[in-house]
Scaffold this active site. Structure first.
Site, mmCIF file in Angstrom:
data_model
loop_
_atom_site.group_PDB
_atom_site.id
_atom_site.type_symbol
_atom_site.label_atom_id
_atom_site.label_comp_id
_atom_site.label_asym_id
_atom_site.label_seq_id
_atom_site.Cartn_x
_atom_site.Cartn_y
_atom_site.Cartn_z
ATOM 1 N N GLU A 89 -0.155 -1.721 16.456
ATOM 2 C CA GLU A 89 -0.359 -0.517 17.269
ATOM 3 C C GLU A 89 -1.174 0.536 16.544
ATOM 4 O OE1 GLU A 89 -0.768 1.615 20.218
ATOM 5 O OE2 GLU A 89 0.850 0.224 20.687
ATOM 6 N N GLY B 231 0.818 -1.204 0.000
ATOM 7 C CA GLY B 231 0.000 0.000 0.000
ATOM 8 C C GLY B 231 0.851 1.251 0.000
ATOM 9 N N LYS C 113 -12.398 -0.525 16.691
ATOM 10 C CA LYS C 113 -11.293 -0.138 17.574
ATOM 11 C C LYS C 113 -11.612 -0.490 19.028
ATOM 12 C CE LYS C 113 -9.922 3.643 14.499
ATOM 13 N NZ LYS C 113 -9.958 5.117 14.301
ATOM 14 N N SER D 135 2.582 6.000 2.131
ATOM 15 C CA SER D 135 3.584 7.002 1.755
ATOM 16 C C SER D 135 4.190 7.653 2.999
ATOM 17 C CB SER D 135 2.964 8.063 0.838
ATOM 18 O OG SER D 135 1.906 8.753 1.490
ATOM 19 N N VAL E 21 -2.141 7.227 1.643
ATOM 20 C CA VAL E 21 -1.802 8.240 2.642
ATOM 21 C C VAL E 21 -0.854 7.670 3.697
ATOM 22 C CG1 VAL E 21 -2.729 9.699 4.469
ATOM 23 C CG2 VAL E 21 -3.924 9.551 2.289
ATOM 24 N N VAL E 22 -1.249 6.551 4.313
ATOM 25 C CA VAL E 22 -0.428 5.987 5.388
ATOM 26 C C VAL E 22 0.833 5.342 4.831
ATOM 27 C CG1 VAL E 22 -0.351 4.340 7.297
ATOM 28 C CG2 VAL E 22 -2.438 5.644 6.871
ATOM 29 N N ILE F 274 -1.512 7.558 18.606
ATOM 30 C CA ILE F 274 -1.515 7.434 20.068
ATOM 31 C C ILE F 274 -0.974 6.063 20.460
ATOM 32 C CG2 ILE F 274 -2.924 7.470 22.153
ATOM 33 C CD1 ILE F 274 -5.032 9.049 20.585
#
Length: 412
Positions: free
Chosen positions: A125, A8, A201, A14, A11-12, A132
């Site tokens: 995590e 992937g 979550k 990269s 956004v994350v 966080i």
């Protein structure tokens, strides 16, 4: 040489590449080994040809299966095809880091067992709370506690929307559109605004905290789509703000778990959390209340958590592996404790409604002024089952058009 593959490059993904490249020299000095990105999986190589690291891109997963990598970072999102990919990598004895809350909420126990069987690590995590640090403190630093409850804002999109409704007097649709314009909400925001993202979550947090499997699909889930200006104004009248909370509580062997709009004291730790920020309050028998606060999503905050997992694997890959308990928790969908509730009844039959509400201690009642064609009351109820019975009675009264209730946890 530590070799990393990344699945992937959105956004994350990269962001992960950016943080690794920015910290590669510091990391090499810290661990005494070189680290490199070997391959990056994308859907379409052509869309990324002018980007940094374009020489590492592939749209063929087989290129990565055949690559000699040590750690695979999964930031694709969703369950299909990430689930199948991760299972194959685990069987190839590759360490896994993932930010995929959907995957961990649904298949976390199975994948952790597979990691253990293959002598590798699965870290996640970033799947809860973005940047966080919460899962490692929960399972390691606070492991000497029996946890009583979790109260948490777990979705930045909904918190941003509710903050704008509260601060800027926007209605829901205006606030949602504004969040989308700023990039805080997706074009299709359903998972966020309906509460599904928070429920996944909450299930991960609760499963670790209570050492029982909390299935997110069994959690009571209520989103924010029917919150209106009158709800916001009433919350202000009683010194509260409305937040979408993930709540779980362990009592008498059962676990209450819900995601729902809640009125919280505006001066409380949860009440002060604004915009895209998240906050998680844990109550442990030894430590008492502990709060974790920060950006719950976004490119670099989430990538930061992923990077932390990578470093932990490199430094501690002989540590004892954690596993989810397969024991299914008994989930209660109704709140079992005495609590205040706001009840709003749209009706032309106000006197009949007032008679029905006479059963309860009332802390506020408005039948004529700000809220036209409504009875709005703040009442205290022994438990949610009693409230639901009363609401069902109210709905059967002639000329009652709608009944709404919102939990009030003013002391949080």
């Amino acid at each position: 040489m530590i070799s990393i593959a990344i699945l992937g490059h959105g956004v994350v993904g990269s962001g992960v590449v950016e943080i690794i490249n920015n910290n590669i020299n510091k990391l090499n000095e810290k661990i005494g080994e070189e680290i490199k990105i070997a391959k990056i999986l994308v859907r379409d190589v052509k869309k990324h040809l002018n980007k940094v690291n374009s020489n590492l891109l592939t749209d063929n997963i087989e290129d990565i299966f055949s690559e000699n990598v040590d750690i695979v970072v999964e930031v694709m999102g969703g369950i299909d095809p990430a689930y199948d990919y991760i299972k194959k990598f685990l069987n190839l004895k590759k360490h896994i880091v993932t930010a995929n809350k959907d995957l961990i909420a649904k298949h976390g126990d199975e994948l952790l067992d597979m990691a253990k069987e293959n002598g590798v690590r699965l870290h996640f995590e970033a799947s809860v709370g973005g940047g966080i640090p919460i899962l490692r403190p929960l399972s390691e630093c606070l492991s000497g506690n029996n946890f009583n409850s979790i109260n948490a804002i777990l979705n930045g999109t909904t918190n941003f929307i509710l903050s704008r409704m509260d601060k800027d007097n926007m209605d829901y649709e205006e606030a949602l559109k504004y969040a989308q314009e700023l990039g805080f909400a997706e074009a299709n925001p359903e998972s966020d605004v309906m509460g599904y993202d928070s429920a996944r979550k909450l299930s991960i947090l609760s499963t670790i905290a209570y050492n029982e499997k909390v299935n997110w699909e069994k959690i009571h889930i209520q989103g924010i789509t029917d919150i209106d200006k009158n709800d916001i104004e009433f919350a202000k009248k009683i010194g509260c703000r409305i937040k979408l909370l993930g709540i779980s509580k362990k009592e008498n062997g059962n676990i209450y778990a819900s995601v729902r709009p809640v009125m919280v004291n505006k001066d409380s730790s949860i009440g002060k959390i604004e915009d895209e920020f998240n906050g998680i309050v844990l109550d442990g028998d030894a430590v008492g209340n502990v709060m974790f606060y920060g950006k719950g999503a976004g490119k670099l905050p989430t990538a930061s958590a992923v990077f932390g997992d990578i470093v932990d694997i490199i430094q501690n890959n002989r540590q004892k592996l954690a596993c989810f308990n397969k024991k299914e928790a008994l989930i209660q969908k109704n709140y079992q404790n005495k609590c205040k509730w706001m009840v709003r009844v749209k009706t032309e039959n106000k006197h009949e409604i007032m008679k029905e509400l006479a059963d309860f201690e009332k802390f506020y009642l408005d039948i004529n002024k700000e809220f036209k064609n409504e009875v709005i009351a703040l009442i205290e109820v022994e438990n949610e089952e009693i409230l639901n019975e009363k609401i069902n009675k109210l709905k059967k009264i002639p000329n009652v058009y709608d009944v709404k209730s919102i939990m009030v946890l003013g002391d949080n």
